[in-house]
Design an enzyme around this catalytic site. Structure first.
Site, PDB file in Angstrom:
ATOM      1  CG  ASP A  14      -1.472   1.340   1.598  1.00 42.03           C
ATOM      2  OD1 ASP A  14      -1.790   2.110   0.579  1.00 42.03           O
ATOM      3  OD2 ASP A  14      -2.326   1.592   2.540  1.00 42.03           O
ATOM      4  CE  LYS A  76      -1.879   6.788  -3.390  1.00 36.77           C
ATOM      5  NZ  LYS A  76      -2.375   5.841  -2.323  1.00 36.77           N
ATOM      6  CD  GLU A 153      -5.178   3.204  -2.678  1.00 38.97           C
ATOM      7  OE1 GLU A 153      -5.758   4.064  -2.212  1.00 38.97           O
ATOM      8  OE2 GLU A 153      -3.877   3.524  -3.012  1.00 38.97           O
ATOM      9  CG  ASP A 176      -9.855   3.605   0.589  1.00 31.14           C
ATOM     10  OD1 ASP A 176      -9.035   4.365   1.424  1.00 31.14           O
ATOM     11  OD2 ASP A 176      -8.981   3.089  -0.276  1.00 31.14           O
TER      12      ASP A 176
END
Ligand code: AMP
Length: 610
Positions: A14, A76, A153, A176
């Site tokens: 992750d 990210k 994800e 999420d």
């Protein structure tokens, strides 16, 4: 023994905006691989210190305020961009900085398995674009992983849940909300088949935005009091950001939090600070529009899956920002029930990536779990489109793969030349949902040439889109009358020559790693620990499944490799010989031989009196 027969461990990663984690399958279950100091998740922050050494994780995060120009966090959010990021007087691409984080995680994997090639399944937000996925894959490769798969994800989180709840058939909503991105997916679990029905999200919505809202709130207060905008001072800005996150997290527990920062910046050589209190209500007010946006996404995803809230059996909350009480409340209001609490929001994604890795390696092949995923957005080409019913305008969007199509998928559509004598067509590729391409996201373009001259609308062009399991697109166009075809893998926004660019990035990172390694001392193995890790007490009568036996053999091999260099030559030789035989037995899956060799190597290790 050739290398091609060597076992290659595979892990799940992750790679988060705020935190990252790596996991593997151990005894048929996903497990996080901890850092040497026992941390299961590490901050996704990179520091290049004054000696040029790369530091990743907690220590790097602690330096965010003291050395803001030597640290990078939340990289990210910039993945897929061609803008280099300044750090310690250098300029690194987002995927290069991510590679530094991944390399750190790889070092934990190396400790477990020994040096050598490793495969990885890396997760990305479902709503990541093609170039963001490519950049993630490149980051993994730069760090030295063979990137086996890129998975979404929320799908990973559902996989982790699915493996533990194989008999709980139902329709789940995975919400999420992490540090930088938001995804929501509707997933159906039925007899071990995990099917993503629909998925949507926002690439730029997460806990980071909530922190910046608090930063703005505090900065404006300071400005009102002192006339100074602390956001113009890089160190003051980093300090406020750090404080903002602390306040946000504290507000998940308390209804109000004091903020006391006597020195944020200076004015006329005098300290400028802030002393105030923030209430949960105030905080919720600041982030309410963003939370409402996530609720809108839920409505959209339910609509796409032709479901209503009452059709959802359970809601799974993933990502650190779902700890905000208001998020939990909004979800309860919408679904009329509490979300499940048995999912660890920080670990679910890495664990799920490991489940995918285990499905690939065969370590979980007996679980019966199978997963399918969807393309979360439509992909298509620019065409002439009727405008206001009168005229045709360029820039219309013709979707070829509609959103929420199950992947992998290949779809072909026919188009025609639009002008008399036209000998080439530009294939412009977009993703998005708007009928006009200028509102969608441009993925790339190529030219199909050599079309025979003909009247308008007479030459047929077949355009084929192939969207693979990694969420990466390949497009081809064919002139039907001549059979001439062109295929492109949609290039990233940089249009970089991938091989050359990769080498260049790799060279730059090697230099950085070189400087880091120079400082490292090689630790003597801790013999007691090594022995502790080896299970000498195995029960001879115990029925071992092939997977368990396989795993045991690999662990034994790697632990033996760790100690090998410290033995005398003759012991080294005999163990090396046994290890070669073990490698062959692993590759050939020869269980009888594996059992025999595990015993022999274990005995040999005891004999050499480590
Ligand atoms: P993730 O990307 O899933 O690791 O989530 C990280 C984000 O969750 C960061 O923005 C954190 O500040 C945020 N976060 C972690 N714990 C909490 C908490 N207790 N309350 C609010 N936000 C949190």
């Amino acid at each position: 023994m050739s290398n091609s027969h060597d076992f290659r461990p595979i892990v799940g990663i992750d790679l988060g905006t705020t935190n990252s984690a790596v996991a593997y399958i151990h005894n048929g279950k996903p497990e996080i691989i901890s850092s040497p100091n026992g941390k299961k998740i590490i901050p996704s922050v990179v520091l290049i210190d004054l000696k040029g050494k790369v530091i990743v994780g907690e220590d790097a995060r602690s330096a965010l305020v003291a050395m803001p120009d030597r640290t990078v966090g939340a990289v990210k959010r910039q993945m897929g961009s061609d803008q280099p990021i300044p750090i310690a007087g250098q300029a690194l691409l987002p995927q290069e900085i991510s590679a530094l984080i991944l390399k750190e995680l790889k070092s934990y994997v190396d400790t477990l398995y020994g040096k050598g090639e490793k495969e990885a399944v890396i997760t990305v937000p479902a709503y990541f674009t093609d170039e963001q996925r490519r950049a993630t894959k490149e980051a993994g490769e730069l760090a030295g992983f063979v990137v086996e798969r890129i998975i979404n994800e929320p799908t990973a989180a559902a996989l982790a849940f699915g493996l533990n709840h194989m008999n709980e058939d139902g329709v789940y909503l995975v919400y999420d909300l992490g540090g930088g991105t938001f995804d929501v997916s509707v997933v159906e679990l039925m007899s071990g088949l995990l099917e993503v029905k629909a998925s949507t999200g926002n690439r730029q919505l997460g806990g980071e935005d909530f922190d910046w809202k608090i930063v703005d709130f505090l900065a404006e207060k300071i400005m009102a009091d002192s006339g100074v905008d602390p956001r113009e001072d890089i160190r003051a800005k980093a300090l406020l950001k750090e404080e903002a996150e602390k306040v946000k997290i504290a507000l998940s527990e308390s209804v109000s939090v004091p903020i006391d920062l006597p020195l944020v910046t200076v004015k006329d050589n005098k300290p400028v600070g802030i002393s105030t209190v923030m209430s949960r209500e105030q905080f919720v007010g600041l982030i309410a529009p963003m939370l409402q946006e996530t609720m809108e996404s839920i409505r959209k995803v339910l609509n796409d899956a032709s479901l209503s809230p009452k059709d959802i059996d359970e809601v799974l909350l993933v990502g650190g920002s779902t700890r905000i009480p208001q998020v939990v409340e909004l979800i309860s209001e919408m679904f009329g029930k509490e979300a499940r609490t048995d999912v660890n929001p920080d670990e679910a994604v890495a664990l799920g990536a490991a489940v995918q890795a285990g499905l690939k390696s065969g370590a979980l092949s007996e679980s019966g779990l199978v997963a399918t995923d969807v393309a979360p957005f439509s992909m298509g080409v620019a065409v002439l489109k009727e405008w206001k019913g009168i005229t045709e305008r360029p820039g219309g969007f013709a979707p070829i793969i509609p959103r929420n199509t199950t992947i992998p998928v290949t779809r072909t559509e026919k188009f025609y030349t639009s002008a008399p004598g036209q000998t080439e067509v530009a294939i412009e590729i977009f993703q998005g949902e708007h009928e006009w391409v200028k509102y969608n996201h441009r993925l790339g373009e190529f030219l199909l040439e050599g079309i025979p001259q003909n009247f308008e609308k007479q030459e047929e062009i077949e355009v084929t889109f192939r969207y693979n399991l990694n969420g990466i697109l390949e497009v081809s166009a064919k002139c039907v009358s001549t059979g001439k075809e062109m295929t492109v893998v949609v290039q990233d926004a940089l249009q970089r020559d991938s091989k050359e660019a990769f080498q260049e990035s790799f060279g730059q990172l090697e230099k950085l790693w070189g400087e880091s390694d120079a400082d490292e001392t090689v630790d003597e193995p801790d013999w007691e620990e090594v022995l502790d890790e080896i299970d000498f007490d195995e029960d001879e009568d115990e029925e071992l499944t092939p997977t368990v036996l396989h795993e045991e053999a690999i662990q034994l091999r790697n632990r033996t490799l760790k100690v090998l260099n410290n033995l005398d030559a003759s012991d080294q030789n005999s163990l090396r010989h046994l290890l070669e035989e073990l490698n062959a037995a692993i590759a050939e899956n020869d269980l009888t031989q594996l059992r025999k060799l595990i015993d022999e190597i274990t005995d040999a290790l005891i004999d050499v009196e480590l």
